[in-house]
Design an enzyme around this catalytic site. Structure first.
Site, PDB file in Angstrom:
ATOM      1  N   GLU A  21      19.110 -27.072  18.831  1.00  0.00           N
ATOM      2  CA  GLU A  21      18.532 -26.900  17.500  1.00  0.00           C
ATOM      3  C   GLU A  21      19.425 -26.087  16.566  1.00  0.00           C
ATOM      4  OE1 GLU A  21      14.660 -25.361  18.283  1.00  0.00           O
ATOM      5  OE2 GLU A  21      13.993 -27.198  19.260  1.00  0.00           O
TER       6      GLU A  21
ATOM      7  N   LYS B 299      22.468 -23.561  20.812  1.00  0.00           N
ATOM      8  CA  LYS B 299      21.298 -22.761  21.178  1.00  0.00           C
ATOM      9  C   LYS B 299      20.978 -22.932  22.656  1.00  0.00           C
ATOM     10  CE  LYS B 299      16.378 -22.146  20.064  1.00  0.00           C
ATOM     11  NZ  LYS B 299      15.229 -22.656  19.281  1.00  0.00           N
ATOM     12  N   GLN B 300      21.164 -24.157  23.158  1.00  0.00           N
ATOM     13  CA  GLN B 300      20.785 -24.488  24.534  1.00  0.00           C
ATOM     14  C   GLN B 300      21.570 -25.704  24.989  1.00  0.00           C
ATOM     15  OE1 GLN B 300      17.015 -25.248  22.468  1.00  0.00           O
ATOM     16  NE2 GLN B 300      16.611 -26.732  24.086  1.00  0.00           N
TER      17      GLN B 300
ATOM     18  N   TRP C 236       8.380 -31.421  23.697  1.00  0.00           N
ATOM     19  CA  TRP C 236       9.103 -32.265  24.647  1.00  0.00           C
ATOM     20  C   TRP C 236       9.325 -31.570  25.985  1.00  0.00           C
ATOM     21  CZ3 TRP C 236      14.738 -32.222  25.856  1.00  0.00           C
ATOM     22  CH2 TRP C 236      15.321 -30.985  25.571  1.00  0.00           C
ATOM     23  N   ASP C 237       9.139 -30.255  26.017  1.00  0.00           N
ATOM     24  CA  ASP C 237       9.336 -29.505  27.262  1.00  0.00           C
ATOM     25  C   ASP C 237       8.568 -30.145  28.420  1.00  0.00           C
ATOM     26  OD1 ASP C 237       9.546 -28.074  24.845  1.00  0.00           O
ATOM     27  OD2 ASP C 237       9.422 -26.146  25.859  1.00  0.00           O
TER      28      ASP C 237
END
Length: 349
Positions: free
Chosen positions: A137, A241-242, A10-11
């Site tokens: 995630e 995580k992000q 998806w980046d």
């Protein structure tokens, strides 16, 4: 490089395509045409999962799902909304009718059908999307992830608008105004969780009730956490995580008030460990918007220098394309304050 074995994630649509859309739109269109070329495989994947429309793979080389881990793979349905966002963003920027009729419309219709079948109206009339994994995630298979729900909401509205613009082409896909109306209903009724006690948006339902990760007892050499702790423990704690909720503040900023953005950013800043290179750029954008300019500049530097300074100690495995795109987003979206909501560009430097 070899780090991800040639796979696409998806980046591309979430971080790289916005940059290409505004600077090299033909390249953005080509990337979306490639997704369209894999549409039959995405439809097949949806059928395997008992869903309608198309389910684009979390990890792929030529269109099949190649992720073997369900919680951080197929459950991350938000990739479908990222592809739809790429279509809507490109169309608003390029006004390319041929592309919309040949490629964009079908991508929007099939992703809208996915969300309508994945979610459901509860007894109170609210549209829920349960059991999905958002961008973070370290939290998996959760109910009503805010980023996912708001991205899906935009997807549903964009698809309904496209059907209204091109009814004949939509009819060839079996889509009509009646079906589009069900998409608008789902978008209107979309659940966006809120924590009254804390005055912030939980990343997903119940997230702010989880135990906070013990950051004080986590040594510097134990990061990234996924290499040193079981996912079981990460999934049940408040640790990110992000950027996830903060990612929603950027791309769906039109759904939040200024005060909500400031409070949400502060809350998640303490929980986000940036074990992914996809995080610093988004934190830079929102830090700038809510007034933390020095912090925004630090995150801008992290995104821009990810490979030049080998900050993750893994540039030998390949450069971080999305972080490089994120440096542009941090500069233009963060310090330039550029936003693109509903196809209208605004700036707030």
């Amino acid at each position: 490089g070899p780090g991800y074995d040639g796979h696409t994630f998806w980046d591309t649509e979430r971080f790289v395509l916005p940059v290409l859309t505004y600077t090299a739109p033909r390249a953005a269109a080509d990337a979306l045409r490639w997704r369209h070329d894999t549409l039959d495989l995405a439809r097949e994947r949806a059928q395997q999962l008992g869903l309608e429309g198309a389910v684009f793979p979390w990890r792929t080389i030529r269109g099949q799902e190649t992720s073997g881990y369900w919680p951080a793979g197929t459950a991350a349905f938000h990739i479908n909304a990222a592809i739809a966002d790429g279509v809507a963003r490109y169309q608003a920027a390029a006004d390319d009718d041929a592309f919309e009729c040949d490629v964009g419309l079908e991508l929007l219709v099939e992703t809208a059908r996915l969300w309508r079948s994945l979610g459901h109206h509860d007894p109170e009339g609210r549209f829920r999307i349960d059991g999905v994994t958002g961008p973070d995630e370290y939290s998996a298979v959760a109910d009503n992830n805010v980023y996912t729900n708001l991205a899906a909401q935009a997807n549903l509205v964009a698809a309904a608008d496209a059907v209204a613009r091109h009814p004949r082409h939509a009819a060839a896909l079996g889509a009509d105004f009646e079906e589009a109306a069900t998409w608008r209903d789902a978008a209107r009724d979309m659940v966006v969780p809120w924590d009254d006690a804390l005055g912030v948006h939980p990343q997903s339902e119940g997230f702010t009730s989880h135990e906070v990760w013990d950051f004080e007892r986590t040594r510097p050499d134990q990061y990234p956490l996924l290499l040193n702790f079981p996912y079981f423990d990460l999934y049940r704690k408040q640790v990110c995580k992000q950027a996830d909720l903060v990612l929603a503040l950027h791309w769906r900023g039109d759904a939040f008030t200024d005060d909500e953005k400031a409070r949400d950013f502060e809350y998640y800043e303490a929980l986000t460990v940036r074990d992914s290179s996809l995080s610093a750029c988004t934190q830079a954008v929102i830090a700038a918007e809510v007034g933390h300019l020095e912090l925004a500049y630090d995150y801008f530097g992290e995104a821009a220098l990810m490979d030049l300074h080998d900050l993750g100690r893994n540039t030998a495995d390949g450069i971080h394309i999305a972080s490089l795109a994120g440096a542009w987003l941090a500069a233009i979206g963060g310090f330039g304050g550029m936003r693109d909501h509903g196809g209208a560009l605004t700036f707030a430097p």
